[in-house]
Design an enzyme around this catalytic site. Structure first.
Site, PDB file in Angstrom:
ATOM      1  N   HIS A  70       0.844  -1.193   0.000  1.00 62.62           N
ATOM      2  CA  HIS A  70       0.000   0.000   0.000  1.00 62.62           C
ATOM      3  C   HIS A  70       0.882   1.247   0.000  1.00 62.62           C
ATOM      4  CE1 HIS A  70       0.510  -0.737   4.448  1.00 62.62           C
ATOM      5  NE2 HIS A  70       0.892   0.518   4.339  1.00 62.62           N
TER       6      HIS A  70
HETATM    7  P1  TYD Z   1      -2.141  -3.898   7.444  1.00 60.99           P
HETATM    8  O1  TYD Z   1      -2.192  -2.455   7.086  1.00 60.99           O
HETATM    9  O2  TYD Z   1      -2.672  -4.893   6.480  1.00 60.99           O
HETATM   10  O3  TYD Z   1      -0.643  -4.306   7.862  1.00 60.99           O
HETATM   11  P2  TYD Z   1       0.673  -4.299   6.940  1.00 60.99           P
HETATM   12  O4  TYD Z   1       0.650  -3.030   6.174  1.00 60.99           O
HETATM   13  O5  TYD Z   1       1.806  -4.396   7.913  1.00 60.99           O
HETATM   14  O6  TYD Z   1       0.649  -5.489   6.057  1.00 60.99           O
HETATM   15  O7  TYD Z   1      -2.875  -4.053   8.843  1.00 60.99           O
HETATM   16  C1  TYD Z   1      -3.301  -5.293   9.342  1.00 60.99           C
HETATM   17  C2  TYD Z   1      -4.525  -5.075  10.206  1.00 60.99           C
HETATM   18  O8  TYD Z   1      -4.186  -4.345  11.368  1.00 60.99           O
HETATM   19  C3  TYD Z   1      -5.623  -4.311   9.487  1.00 60.99           C
HETATM   20  O9  TYD Z   1      -6.864  -4.913   9.839  1.00 60.99           O
HETATM   21  C4  TYD Z   1      -5.558  -2.937  10.078  1.00 60.99           C
HETATM   22  C5  TYD Z   1      -5.013  -3.186  11.472  1.00 60.99           C
HETATM   23  N1  TYD Z   1      -4.193  -2.084  12.011  1.00 60.99           N
HETATM   24  C6  TYD Z   1      -4.653  -1.354  13.076  1.00 60.99           C
HETATM   25  O10 TYD Z   1      -5.765  -1.574  13.600  1.00 60.99           O
HETATM   26  N2  TYD Z   1      -3.870  -0.341  13.582  1.00 60.99           N
HETATM   27  C7  TYD Z   1      -2.663  -0.052  13.052  1.00 60.99           C
HETATM   28  O11 TYD Z   1      -1.970   0.874  13.545  1.00 60.99           O
HETATM   29  C8  TYD Z   1      -2.181  -0.827  11.925  1.00 60.99           C
HETATM   30  C9  TYD Z   1      -0.860  -0.541  11.296  1.00 60.99           C
HETATM   31  C10 TYD Z   1      -2.984  -1.828  11.441  1.00 60.99           C
END
Ligand code: TYD
Length: 137
Positions: A54
């Site tokens: 992303h």
């Molecule tokens: P995601 O953005 O997919 O993680 P990455 O970019 O590391 O692959 O996030 C995974 C899950 O965690 C998603 O459901 C959103 C949640 N999340 C939070 O609730 N708070 C946060 O600060 C972050 C980074 C993610």
């Protein structure tokens, strides 16, 4: 920001205070160019897992490999670059408007993330096509 480029992403060296009892690194307010509003960390990541995938419209992040190693793939509308993070005293400053993917986590790797904003799903661009659109392609 729409205009930011892969080349705006940079390594920031952290001080490493060595003595016979081990090393100590520190991050203070002026080490990174933003105020920290959120801290999270990735751990127990399977070696074949792929994280990130992303870009952010506003958020700036600083990634530190507290333990082990992993690769960060960075993309703007033109360039792709891969950075391996494997030293706890070298962190990666990722500006907004840059696509990032995290992969190839070693066993026991821990990625600490310092973020400039609280969690806001509206700040994410999670589709690569939408990212290219955002960059004006
Ligand atoms: P995601 O953005 O997919 O993680 P990455 O970019 O590391 O692959 O996030 C995974 C899950 O965690 C998603 O459901 C959103 C949640 N999340 C939070 O609730 N708070 C946060 O600060 C972050 C980074 C993610």
């Amino acid at each position: 920001m729409k205009e930011t480029k892969v080349d705006d992403v940079r390594i920031i060296d952290l001080p490493k205070i060595k003595d016979s009892r081990g090393n100590l690194s520190v991050i203070e307010n002026n080490t990174i160019p933003f105020d920290i509003k959120r801290v999270y960390y990735l751990y127990d990541v399977p070696s074949d897992a792929y994280r990130g995938g992303h870009a952010h419209k506003k958020l700036v992040q600083f990634l530190i490999p507290l333990s082990g190693s992993f690769d960060v793939i960075l993309k703007d509308s033109i360039k792709t670059k891969s950075v391996t993070l494997n030293k706890p005293n070298k962190g990666l400053l990722i500006t907004s408007g840059v696509w990032r993917e995290l992969e190839n986590f070693s066993s026991g790797a821990v990625c600490l993330v310092l973020a400039s904003e609280v969690y806001d799903e509206d700040d994410y661009i999670r589709e690569y096509k939408a990212f290219k659109n955002y960059k004006g392609l």
